[in-house]
Motif scaffolding. Structure first.
Motif, PDB file in Angstrom:
ATOM      1  N   VAL A 141       0.806  -1.140  -0.096  1.00 59.46           N
ATOM      2  CA  VAL A 141       0.115   0.146  -0.191  1.00 59.46           C
ATOM      3  C   VAL A 141       0.820   1.170   0.008  1.00 59.46           C
ATOM      4  CG1 VAL A 141      -1.772   1.395   1.223  1.00 59.46           C
ATOM      5  CG2 VAL A 141      -1.819  -1.063   1.164  1.00 59.46           C
ATOM      6  N   VAL A 142       0.556   2.241  -0.976  1.00 63.76           N
ATOM      7  CA  VAL A 142       1.510   3.491  -0.951  1.00 63.76           C
ATOM      8  C   VAL A 142       0.361   4.361  -0.851  1.00 63.76           C
ATOM      9  CG1 VAL A 142       2.717   4.814  -2.633  1.00 63.76           C
ATOM     10  CG2 VAL A 142       3.326   2.678  -2.453  1.00 63.76           C
ATOM     11  N   VAL A 143       0.733   5.466   0.137  1.00 62.90           N
ATOM     12  CA  VAL A 143       0.088   6.440   0.252  1.00 62.90           C
ATOM     13  C   VAL A 143       0.700   7.714  -0.375  1.00 62.90           C
ATOM     14  CG1 VAL A 143      -0.876   8.193   2.080  1.00 62.90           C
ATOM     15  CG2 VAL A 143      -0.856   5.735   2.591  1.00 62.90           C
ATOM     16  N   MET A 144      -0.099   8.445  -1.409  1.00 60.92           N
ATOM     17  CA  MET A 144       0.498   9.458  -2.027  1.00 60.92           C
ATOM     18  C   MET A 144      -0.025  10.976  -1.425  1.00 60.92           C
ATOM     19  SD  MET A 144      -0.192  11.328  -5.436  1.00 60.92           S
ATOM     20  CE  MET A 144      -0.885  10.301  -6.384  1.00 60.92           C
ATOM     21  N   ILE A 167       0.105   9.004  10.020  1.00 57.65           N
ATOM     22  CA  ILE A 167      -0.012   8.221   8.826  1.00 57.65           C
ATOM     23  C   ILE A 167       0.837   6.858   9.626  1.00 57.65           C
ATOM     24  CG2 ILE A 167       0.948   7.195   6.814  1.00 57.65           C
ATOM     25  CD1 ILE A 167       0.211  10.032   5.752  1.00 57.65           C
ATOM     26  N   ALA A 168       1.971   7.019  10.182  1.00 54.48           N
ATOM     27  CA  ALA A 168       2.932   5.992  10.682  1.00 54.48           C
ATOM     28  C   ALA A 168       2.243   5.063  11.292  1.00 54.48           C
ATOM     29  CB  ALA A 168       3.880   6.567  11.396  1.00 54.48           C
ATOM     30  N   PRO A 169       1.275   4.931  12.338  1.00 47.33           N
ATOM     31  CA  PRO A 169       0.840   3.901  12.992  1.00 47.33           C
ATOM     32  C   PRO A 169      -0.286   3.295  12.134  1.00 47.33           C
ATOM     33  CG  PRO A 169      -0.058   6.060  13.991  1.00 47.33           C
ATOM     34  CD  PRO A 169       0.906   6.275  12.978  1.00 47.33           C
ATOM     35  N   LEU A 205      -0.953  -2.569   9.189  1.00 46.86           N
ATOM     36  CA  LEU A 205      -1.534  -3.025   7.932  1.00 46.86           C
ATOM     37  C   LEU A 205      -0.782  -4.388   7.712  1.00 46.86           C
ATOM     38  CD1 LEU A 205      -1.505  -0.176   5.259  1.00 46.86           C
ATOM     39  CD2 LEU A 205      -3.475  -0.959   6.797  1.00 46.86           C
ATOM     40  N   ASP A 206      -1.668  -5.239   7.094  1.00 52.27           N
ATOM     41  CA  ASP A 206      -1.157  -6.574   7.000  1.00 52.27           C
ATOM     42  C   ASP A 206      -0.111  -6.474   5.558  1.00 52.27           C
ATOM     43  OD1 ASP A 206      -2.808  -7.866   8.844  1.00 52.27           O
ATOM     44  OD2 ASP A 206      -4.262  -8.154   7.234  1.00 52.27           O
ATOM     45  N   ASP A 207      -0.361  -5.698   4.889  1.00 55.71           N
ATOM     46  CA  ASP A 207       0.758  -5.385   3.594  1.00 55.71           C
ATOM     47  C   ASP A 207       1.460  -4.324   4.020  1.00 55.71           C
ATOM     48  OD1 ASP A 207      -0.646  -7.147   2.076  1.00 55.71           O
ATOM     49  OD2 ASP A 207      -2.142  -5.688   1.530  1.00 55.71           O
ATOM     50  N   ARG A 208       2.717  -4.349   3.458  1.00 59.34           N
ATOM     51  CA  ARG A 208       3.777  -3.164   3.733  1.00 59.34           C
ATOM     52  C   ARG A 208       3.230  -2.069   3.217  1.00 59.34           C
ATOM     53  NH1 ARG A 208       8.514  -1.428   0.584  1.00 59.34           N
ATOM     54  NH2 ARG A 208       7.718  -2.819  -1.108  1.00 59.34           N
ATOM     55  N   GLY A 209       3.628  -0.845   4.052  1.00 56.23           N
ATOM     56  CA  GLY A 209       3.121   0.445   3.487  1.00 56.23           C
ATOM     57  C   GLY A 209       4.089   1.450   3.422  1.00 56.23           C
ATOM     58  N   SER A 210       4.073   2.381   2.530  1.00 54.06           N
ATOM     59  CA  SER A 210       4.922   3.372   2.201  1.00 54.06           C
ATOM     60  C   SER A 210       4.312   4.684   1.760  1.00 54.06           C
ATOM     61  CB  SER A 210       6.069   3.051   1.178  1.00 54.06           C
ATOM     62  OG  SER A 210       5.613   2.817  -0.136  1.00 54.06           O
ATOM     63  N   VAL A 211       4.977   5.588   1.718  1.00 59.42           N
ATOM     64  CA  VAL A 211       4.479   7.167   1.418  1.00 59.42           C
ATOM     65  C   VAL A 211       5.266   7.604   0.294  1.00 59.42           C
ATOM     66  CG1 VAL A 211       4.120   9.533   2.205  1.00 59.42           C
ATOM     67  CG2 VAL A 211       3.770   7.609   3.743  1.00 59.42           C
ATOM     68  N   LEU A 264      -3.049   2.287  -4.315  1.00 58.76           N
ATOM     69  CA  LEU A 264      -2.405   3.517  -4.175  1.00 58.76           C
ATOM     70  C   LEU A 264      -3.589   4.138  -3.143  1.00 58.76           C
ATOM     71  CD1 LEU A 264      -0.397   5.753  -4.727  1.00 58.76           C
ATOM     72  CD2 LEU A 264      -1.724   6.291  -6.792  1.00 58.76           C
ATOM     73  N   VAL A 265      -3.135   4.850  -2.388  1.00 61.59           N
ATOM     74  CA  VAL A 265      -4.197   5.720  -1.734  1.00 61.59           C
ATOM     75  C   VAL A 265      -3.519   7.300  -1.835  1.00 61.59           C
ATOM     76  CG1 VAL A 265      -5.073   6.338   0.683  1.00 61.59           C
ATOM     77  CG2 VAL A 265      -4.764   4.127   0.022  1.00 61.59           C
ATOM     78  N   VAL A 266      -4.361   8.035  -2.242  1.00 60.01           N
ATOM     79  CA  VAL A 266      -4.210   9.353  -2.628  1.00 60.01           C
ATOM     80  C   VAL A 266      -4.958  10.167  -1.317  1.00 60.01           C
ATOM     81  CG1 VAL A 266      -4.284  11.363  -4.064  1.00 60.01           C
ATOM     82  CG2 VAL A 266      -3.871   8.948  -5.036  1.00 60.01           C
ATOM     83  N   MET A 267      -4.261  11.222  -0.741  1.00 61.65           N
ATOM     84  CA  MET A 267      -5.123  12.173   0.421  1.00 61.65           C
ATOM     85  C   MET A 267      -4.483  13.406   0.074  1.00 61.65           C
ATOM     86  SD  MET A 267      -3.504  10.199   3.761  1.00 61.65           S
ATOM     87  CE  MET A 267      -4.590  11.340   4.771  1.00 61.65           C
ATOM     88  N   ASP A 268      -4.982  14.239   0.821  1.00 60.11           N
ATOM     89  CA  ASP A 268      -4.440  15.862   0.695  1.00 60.11           C
ATOM     90  C   ASP A 268      -3.346  15.805   1.956  1.00 60.11           C
ATOM     91  OD1 ASP A 268      -6.221  16.493  -0.965  1.00 60.11           O
ATOM     92  OD2 ASP A 268      -7.324  17.613   0.188  1.00 60.11           O
TER      93      ASP A 268
END
Length: 255
Positions: A2-5, A22-24, A29-35, A93-97
């Motif tokens: 999961v990538v947070v853009m 965002i960090a916690p 998440l079960d999947d690896r996450g990054s930003v 891909l998660v997109v947020m402000d």
């Protein structure tokens, strides 16, 4: 994965606190996450502060920087292009402000919806349980009016909130969008680009759903960067162009 853009322009006041929120979520998440931070030519220390805070929080951060400010649409185009090139079929891909108005804790519910077969999930102010806090009457009227016009003239099944950019996208729908539209996938430069992306993905077609969002505009760092008059005009032009495209498609189908 999961990538947070985070598309950002002069968000030095918000980037640190947002990464702390965002960090916690990512660590749970079960999947690896990054930003992915797309710095759209900021004149402040947005990118530097983002790197420092991400390192302190042990957040996997990728940074892409525009040399000059190009607008939200170009920042999104850069981020979606990065996702097309780096994400695999099952990634999201998660997109947020980046201004702290979007709550990262909504991300797990968006991912749960993706896991049920949805291609695009909107964090929606207009879904049951969603609301807006701290938004001016004029901005609220513009958002609701734009969504209403788009629902009438360019309907997307499953969508109520067309203008909120807080969304989760299955990586495969991003790939299909670039294959279908090429460089025309994202043509709008400003805030209307969020609606453009939603409509073009939906017409691939893609399955669209929503989860409720409480928009906290009272937590926004800095002044709004939206030009309201220009945004209204761009919405109207996009609706007119979309209707023309639909008519051409219908004529082709009956020829």
């Amino acid at each position: 994965m999961v990538v947070v853009m985070l598309p950002a322009y002069n968000e030095s006041d918000s980037i640190g606190p947002l990464l702390e929120r965002i960090a916690p979520v990512l660590s749970g998440l079960d999947d690896r996450g990054s930003v992915l931070l797309v710095d759209d030519g900021s004149s402040d220390s947005t990118a530097e502060l983002g790197r420092e805070r991400a390192e302190a929080l042990a957040v996997d951060l990728h940074v892409v920087i525009h040399d000059v400010n190009k607008g939200l649409g170009e920042a999104l185009k850069t981020g979606f292009s990065w996702a097309r090139d780096h994400l695999a079929g099952g990634d999201v891909l998660v997109v947020m402000d980046t201004d702290n108005t979007h709550d990262p804790e909504v991300i797990p519910s968006m991912l749960a919806k993706i896991s049920k077969g949805y291609d695009v999930v909107i964090a929606s102010r207009y879904a049951p349980g969603g609301e807006e806090i701290g938004l001016s009457g004029l901005r609220a009227l513009l958002s609701r009016g734009a969504s209403l016009m788009l629902r009438i003239f360019l309907p997307v099944k499953g969508a109520r909130d067309y203008s909120c950019g807080y969304r989760a996208y299955r990586s495969s729908v991003i790939t299909r969008a670039f294959e279908t539209y090429g460089d025309e996938f994202i043509t709008e430069k400003g805030f209307v680009s969020s609606a453009e992306i939603l409509i073009k993905c939906a017409y691939l077609p893609a399955r669209v759903g929503e989860v409720p969002l409480v928009l906290r505009y009272d937590l926004k760092g800095g002044a709004s960067k939206m030009n309201i008059g220009d945004t209204i005009g761009r919405y109207l032009r996009m609706i007119a162009a979309g209707r023309r495209a639909i008519r051409r498609q219908q004529r082709g189908a009956t020829a």
